[in-house]
Design a protein around this motif. Sequence first.
Motif, PDB file in Angstrom:
ATOM      1  N   TRP A  35       0.859  -1.184   0.000  1.00 20.93           N
ATOM      2  CA  TRP A  35       0.000   0.000   0.000  1.00 20.93           C
ATOM      3  C   TRP A  35       0.893   1.232   0.000  1.00 20.93           C
ATOM      4  O   TRP A  35       1.849   1.315   0.776  1.00 20.93           O
ATOM      5  N   PHE A  36       0.567   2.151  -0.874  1.00 26.54           N
ATOM      6  CA  PHE A  36       1.197   3.462  -0.910  1.00 26.54           C
ATOM      7  C   PHE A  36       0.100   4.504  -0.771  1.00 26.54           C
ATOM      8  O   PHE A  36      -1.087   4.197  -0.942  1.00 26.54           O
ATOM      9  N   ARG A  37       0.482   5.732  -0.494  1.00 27.15           N
ATOM     10  CA  ARG A  37      -0.495   6.805  -0.431  1.00 27.15           C
ATOM     11  C   ARG A  37       0.090   8.081  -1.004  1.00 27.15           C
ATOM     12  O   ARG A  37       1.303   8.263  -1.036  1.00 27.15           O
ATOM     13  N   GLN A  38      -0.812   8.932  -1.452  1.00 27.86           N
ATOM     14  CA  GLN A  38      -0.392  10.212  -2.002  1.00 27.86           C
ATOM     15  C   GLN A  38      -1.343  11.293  -1.532  1.00 27.86           C
ATOM     16  O   GLN A  38      -2.541  11.259  -1.848  1.00 27.86           O
ATOM     17  N   ALA A  39      -0.797  12.223  -0.770  1.00 30.53           N
ATOM     18  CA  ALA A  39      -1.564  13.366  -0.298  1.00 30.53           C
ATOM     19  C   ALA A  39      -1.478  14.485  -1.337  1.00 30.53           C
ATOM     20  O   ALA A  39      -0.521  14.534  -2.125  1.00 30.53           O
ATOM     21  N   PRO A  40      -2.445  15.389  -1.335  1.00 31.22           N
ATOM     22  CA  PRO A  40      -2.421  16.500  -2.305  1.00 31.22           C
ATOM     23  C   PRO A  40      -1.116  17.283  -2.227  1.00 31.22           C
ATOM     24  O   PRO A  40      -0.671  17.666  -1.146  1.00 31.22           O
ATOM     25  N   GLY A  41      -0.508  17.468  -3.381  1.00 31.06           N
ATOM     26  CA  GLY A  41       0.710  18.251  -3.443  1.00 31.06           C
ATOM     27  C   GLY A  41       1.957  17.539  -2.973  1.00 31.06           C
ATOM     28  O   GLY A  41       3.030  18.150  -2.872  1.00 31.06           O
ATOM     29  N   ARG A  42       1.844  16.245  -2.681  1.00 28.25           N
ATOM     30  CA  ARG A  42       2.987  15.495  -2.175  1.00 28.25           C
ATOM     31  C   ARG A  42       3.271  14.287  -3.049  1.00 28.25           C
ATOM     32  O   ARG A  42       2.429  13.848  -3.824  1.00 28.25           O
ATOM     33  N   GLU A  43       4.448  13.753  -2.906  1.00 25.74           N
ATOM     34  CA  GLU A  43       4.819  12.566  -3.657  1.00 25.74           C
ATOM     35  C   GLU A  43       4.166  11.321  -3.041  1.00 25.74           C
ATOM     36  O   GLU A  43       3.846  11.294  -1.846  1.00 25.74           O
ATOM     37  N   ARG A  44       4.031  10.316  -3.864  1.00 22.47           N
ATOM     38  CA  ARG A  44       3.496   9.051  -3.382  1.00 22.47           C
ATOM     39  C   ARG A  44       4.511   8.424  -2.423  1.00 22.47           C
ATOM     40  O   ARG A  44       5.707   8.429  -2.680  1.00 22.47           O
ATOM     41  N   GLU A  45       4.003   7.879  -1.324  1.00 16.62           N
ATOM     42  CA  GLU A  45       4.903   7.318  -0.319  1.00 16.62           C
ATOM     43  C   GLU A  45       4.457   5.940   0.125  1.00 16.62           C
ATOM     44  O   GLU A  45       3.264   5.619   0.108  1.00 16.62           O
ATOM     45  N   PHE A  46       5.426   5.170   0.539  1.00 15.88           N
ATOM     46  CA  PHE A  46       5.180   3.820   1.024  1.00 15.88           C
ATOM     47  C   PHE A  46       4.433   3.849   2.353  1.00 15.88           C
ATOM     48  O   PHE A  46       4.707   4.696   3.214  1.00 15.88           O
ATOM     49  N   PRO A  87      -5.199  13.432  10.925  1.00 18.10           N
ATOM     50  CA  PRO A  87      -5.430  14.240   9.716  1.00 18.10           C
ATOM     51  C   PRO A  87      -4.319  14.072   8.682  1.00 18.10           C
ATOM     52  O   PRO A  87      -4.587  14.110   7.472  1.00 18.10           O
ATOM     53  N   GLU A  88      -3.106  13.854   9.121  1.00 14.17           N
ATOM     54  CA  GLU A  88      -1.996  13.687   8.172  1.00 14.17           C
ATOM     55  C   GLU A  88      -2.031  12.354   7.433  1.00 14.17           C
ATOM     56  O   GLU A  88      -1.212  12.129   6.533  1.00 14.17           O
ATOM     57  N   ASP A  89      -2.956  11.478   7.786  1.00 13.06           N
ATOM     58  CA  ASP A  89      -3.158  10.245   7.026  1.00 13.06           C
ATOM     59  C   ASP A  89      -4.049  10.465   5.808  1.00 13.06           C
ATOM     60  O   ASP A  89      -4.232   9.551   4.998  1.00 13.06           O
ATOM     61  N   THR A  90      -4.604  11.652   5.681  1.00 11.27           N
ATOM     62  CA  THR A  90      -5.464  11.977   4.547  1.00 11.27           C
ATOM     63  C   THR A  90      -4.674  11.855   3.254  1.00 11.27           C
ATOM     64  O   THR A  90      -3.618  12.475   3.091  1.00 11.27           O
ATOM     65  N   ALA A  91      -5.187  11.036   2.334  1.00  5.50           N
ATOM     66  CA  ALA A  91      -4.489  10.771   1.074  1.00  5.50           C
ATOM     67  C   ALA A  91      -5.334   9.832   0.221  1.00  5.50           C
ATOM     68  O   ALA A  91      -6.325   9.263   0.704  1.00  5.50           O
ATOM     69  N   VAL A  92      -4.914   9.676  -1.006  1.00  3.11           N
ATOM     70  CA  VAL A  92      -5.427   8.584  -1.828  1.00  3.11           C
ATOM     71  C   VAL A  92      -4.508   7.392  -1.598  1.00  3.11           C
ATOM     72  O   VAL A  92      -3.285   7.512  -1.717  1.00  3.11           O
ATOM     73  N   TYR A  93      -5.108   6.267  -1.272  1.00  9.78           N
ATOM     74  CA  TYR A  93      -4.345   5.054  -0.970  1.00  9.78           C
ATOM     75  C   TYR A  93      -4.404   4.101  -2.158  1.00  9.78           C
ATOM     76  O   TYR A  93      -5.479   3.822  -2.685  1.00  9.78           O
ATOM     77  N   TYR A  94      -3.236   3.611  -2.536  1.00  5.94           N
ATOM     78  CA  TYR A  94      -3.112   2.732  -3.694  1.00  5.94           C
ATOM     79  C   TYR A  94      -2.581   1.370  -3.250  1.00  5.94           C
ATOM     80  O   TYR A  94      -1.594   1.304  -2.509  1.00  5.94           O
TER      81      TYR A  94
END
Length: 126
Positions: A35-46, A87-94
């Motif tokens: 699972w990775f995630r990407q928050a608005p304006g940020r890079e995708r992260e593990f 709140p910092e977990d807010t992101a699209v999760y892939y």
Amino acid sequence: VQLQASGGGLVQAGGSLRLSCAASGRTFSSYAMGWFRQAPGREREFVAAISGSGGNTYYADSVKGRFTISRDNAKNTVYLQMNSLKPEDTAVYYCTLARVAYGTSWYSRMQTYDYWGQGTEVTVSS
């Protein structure tokens, strides 16, 4: 291989969500999943990864102790249980699948993974 992620939504800080990712194919148990995630304006992260057998799991420091990755190979599904959400977990999760997983910290490198799902959005309100 097709990956279908689901389970995202809006939750208050401190709450929980469980993401699911269903995979097509008959050799699901042979592949590591992540699972990775990407928050608005940020890079995708593990975020987290799990070996094909489920015997080994890996987590980003930011989620360790709060998130749990698991898999059900009979159902071709990987899960991400997210507790104590912030709140910092807010992101699209892939969700993502790796046909071959090797090398130092293979689990955290995007280049390891061959297939990606469409993403599911998680919003944590404060």
